[in-house]
Design a protein around this motif. Structure first.
Motif: not given
Length: 354
Positions: A94-95, A99
């Motif tokens: 993350y990120p 994602e």
């Protein structure tokens, strides 16, 4: 040791963490093809030039670039230029690994399998790992409609002003709502800035938008009852997420996993003027994402300890009975992302060493 297990161990050296699990190994097998994994193991979280990797791997720079560009196109590694030359780095969970491939989309069966694995991994391991971050990785940015000039407004807490300082903005779909699918809140509300925006827009994972368009995204998110969150540093925001309490991984640390400090609260606290409250229940039932407000004898009552200072209750109160006031115990976020990462890493080591 299997290459995918070695990659998991390498990813786990990042301050975000990547705990070992069967689910995560399966995720890595989907994201990285068998002929890519050995090259991926030559990377770390600092950008490394393609010619340096080629020497290390004993293959041509052309072949290195072919392999890594394909991985970057899928959003599983970072690609930029350093001194005019192509360079690559690993992405943290993350990120990054969670994602970007979900945002990019693709084969529906693969996306469904990734969603299933990430859900299981988050519930079993990753939520607890994220909760260890001190300071938290994300902080709440108050709804701008709820802010007044009654007191000094911290410039780094005004999302639109932070966005105005950036050179590039990109918009993508929310990976949390894409994977969890627990609500019908807007999906196209994830904003990234500058270097992250460059990478995501170039790879077709996000699309570049104007500042005015980004401001409209914020308004649309506030109207829908989504919480603005951003990287927990004062300068150069990496991104602004617009989070729901049922799907979004970071907000669920508070709403579902009972980690009240999993998300840094804003410098504000809601205040309810009881004589002005008409008992409509909008704040408690529709607007507060963390259940910090309850109706007692038809009057809204606030739990100060739970309030995250998002301001969503303020913007929909029909009698203006709710306002934001300054917290007495607010802790300023780190200046930069580097400082944030360093502090998280130090505090994790201290906590685990006890």
């Amino acid at each position: 040791m299997h290459h995918y297990h070695r990659l998991q161990e390498l990813l786990n050296t990042h301050p975000v963490g990547a705990p070992k699990s069967e689910e995560f190994i399966e995720i890595l097998k989907i994201l990285f093809r068998p002929d890519e994994i050995e090259l991926a193991l030559l990377l770390d979280f600092k950008l490394k030039k393609a010619n340096e990797i080629a020497k290390q791997a004993g293959i041509s720079q052309y072949e290195v670039m072919q392999r890594f560009e394909a991985m970057a196109d899928r959003g599983v590694i970072l690609a930029k230029r350093v001194e005019g030359e192509p360079a690559y780095a690993l992405l943290p969970n993350y990120p990054g690994l969670f994602e970007y491939p979900i945002m990019r989309g693709g084969d529906s069966d693969t996306q469904a399998r990734l969603a299933e694995l990430w859900q299981a991994y988050y519930m079993k391991h990753m939520a607890a790992e994220l909760s260890l971050a001190n300071p938290p990785w994300l902080r709440v940015l108050p709804a701008e409609e709820a802010l007044t000039e009654d007191f000094e407004i911290l410039p780094f807490e005004i999302a639109s002003q932070m966005m105005a300082k950036t050179k590039k903005i990109a918009l993508a779909n929310c990976p949390c709502r894409l994977t969890e699918k627990k609500c019908s809140k807007p999906i196209d509300v994830c904003l990234s800035f500058d270097g992250a925006a460059d990478f995501l827009a170039e790879r077709g994972i996000a699309r570049e938008i104007s500042l005015d368009e980004a401001r409209e995204v914020l308004k649309r998110a506030e109207e829908a009852g989504l919480v603005h969150t951003g990287s927990n540093n004062r300068n150069n925001l990496l991104f602004i997420c617009n989070c729901c309490p049922c799907c979004c991984h970071m907000l669920r640390l508070v709403t579902e996993h009972n980690y009240p400090n999993g998300l840094a609260k804003s410098s504000y606290l809601a205040r309810i003027d009881a004589p002005e409250c008409i008992g409509c229940g909008i704040c408690a039932e529709e607007r507060c994402p963390v259940k910090a407000i309850e109706m007692i004898e038809d009057i809204a009552v606030l739990n100060n300890d739970r309030c995250i200072g998002c301001g969503l209750c303020v913007s929909k109160c029909p009698t203006n009975a709710i306002s934001l006031v300054k917290r007495d115990d607010y802790e300023f976020p780190p200046e930069t992302v580097r400082e944030l990462s360093d502090r998280v890493a130090r505090n994790k080591e201290t906590k685990r060493g006890k």
